[in-house]
Design a protein around this motif. Sequence first.
Motif, PDB file in Angstrom:
ATOM      1  N   ARG A 279       0.887  -1.033  -0.094  1.00 22.49           N
ATOM      2  CA  ARG A 279       0.028  -0.061   0.014  1.00 22.49           C
ATOM      3  C   ARG A 279       0.944   1.142   0.055  1.00 22.49           C
ATOM      4  O   ARG A 279       2.038   1.193   0.336  1.00 22.49           O
ATOM      5  CB  ARG A 279      -0.744   0.085   1.258  1.00 22.49           C
ATOM      6  CG  ARG A 279      -1.918  -1.276   1.139  1.00 22.49           C
ATOM      7  CD  ARG A 279      -2.658  -1.084   2.491  1.00 22.49           C
ATOM      8  NE  ARG A 279      -3.624  -2.271   2.292  1.00 22.49           N
ATOM      9  CZ  ARG A 279      -4.453  -2.509   3.578  1.00 22.49           C
ATOM     10  NH1 ARG A 279      -4.689  -1.945   4.627  1.00 22.49           N
ATOM     11  NH2 ARG A 279      -5.104  -3.363   3.244  1.00 22.49           N
ATOM     12  N   ASN A 280       0.286   2.467  -0.401  1.00 18.25           N
ATOM     13  CA  ASN A 280       1.065   3.672  -0.528  1.00 18.25           C
ATOM     14  C   ASN A 280       2.566   3.390  -1.148  1.00 18.25           C
ATOM     15  O   ASN A 280       3.288   3.879  -0.514  1.00 18.25           O
ATOM     16  CB  ASN A 280       1.214   4.090   0.755  1.00 18.25           C
ATOM     17  CG  ASN A 280      -0.120   4.335   1.483  1.00 18.25           C
ATOM     18  OD1 ASN A 280      -1.096   4.620   0.762  1.00 18.25           O
ATOM     19  ND2 ASN A 280      -0.166   4.432   2.923  1.00 18.25           N
ATOM     20  N   LEU A 281       2.398   2.685  -2.419  1.00 15.76           N
ATOM     21  CA  LEU A 281       3.353   2.677  -3.118  1.00 15.76           C
ATOM     22  C   LEU A 281       4.103   4.162  -3.538  1.00 15.76           C
ATOM     23  O   LEU A 281       3.325   4.994  -3.942  1.00 15.76           O
ATOM     24  CB  LEU A 281       3.440   1.942  -4.418  1.00 15.76           C
ATOM     25  CG  LEU A 281       3.331   0.572  -4.041  1.00 15.76           C
ATOM     26  CD1 LEU A 281       3.165  -0.095  -5.664  1.00 15.76           C
ATOM     27  CD2 LEU A 281       4.518  -0.215  -3.667  1.00 15.76           C
ATOM     28  N   SER A 282       5.458   4.233  -3.435  1.00 23.51           N
ATOM     29  CA  SER A 282       6.030   5.875  -3.888  1.00 23.51           C
ATOM     30  C   SER A 282       6.347   5.817  -5.176  1.00 23.51           C
ATOM     31  O   SER A 282       6.455   4.810  -5.909  1.00 23.51           O
ATOM     32  CB  SER A 282       6.964   6.203  -2.775  1.00 23.51           C
ATOM     33  OG  SER A 282       8.098   5.264  -2.967  1.00 23.51           O
TER      34      SER A 282
END
Length: 137
Positions: free
Chosen positions: A13-16
């Motif tokens: 989740r919340n890949l940059s």
Amino acid sequence: MSDSASKPRPQFRNLSIPQIMSYRLPLAGKTSILHRISGALLFVCLPLVILPLFALSVTSPESYASIQSWVANPLCKLVLLALIWGYLHHFCAGIRYLVLDLHIANDKHSAQKTAGVVLGVSLALTIVFGLKLFGVW
């Protein structure tokens, strides 16, 4: 009970952006993304660039001459070269996807080869048309 059944699956989740940019796609994936980009390029440029240029070029000999002088600009030629690449890549990749839809060359090795062929052929044809566009022949 096995260890794999008791371990929870990793969640991403919340890949940059740096994580996404470091991911290495196979050649077939890159070809697929370029197919989408070229399709979007053609979709946007058809009503904004291609059709107006065509309409002006067939209106009268004077308008054709004005388009011809406008296209002589090197910046305009680069835009046209990008459109040529977009069309040729989209066409070649489209043929590849039609062949894949017939369940031909669906294995990993063949898919990589056909993706390489698509990139090679579309770039070679773009170079040929680009040389003609820039007046080498």
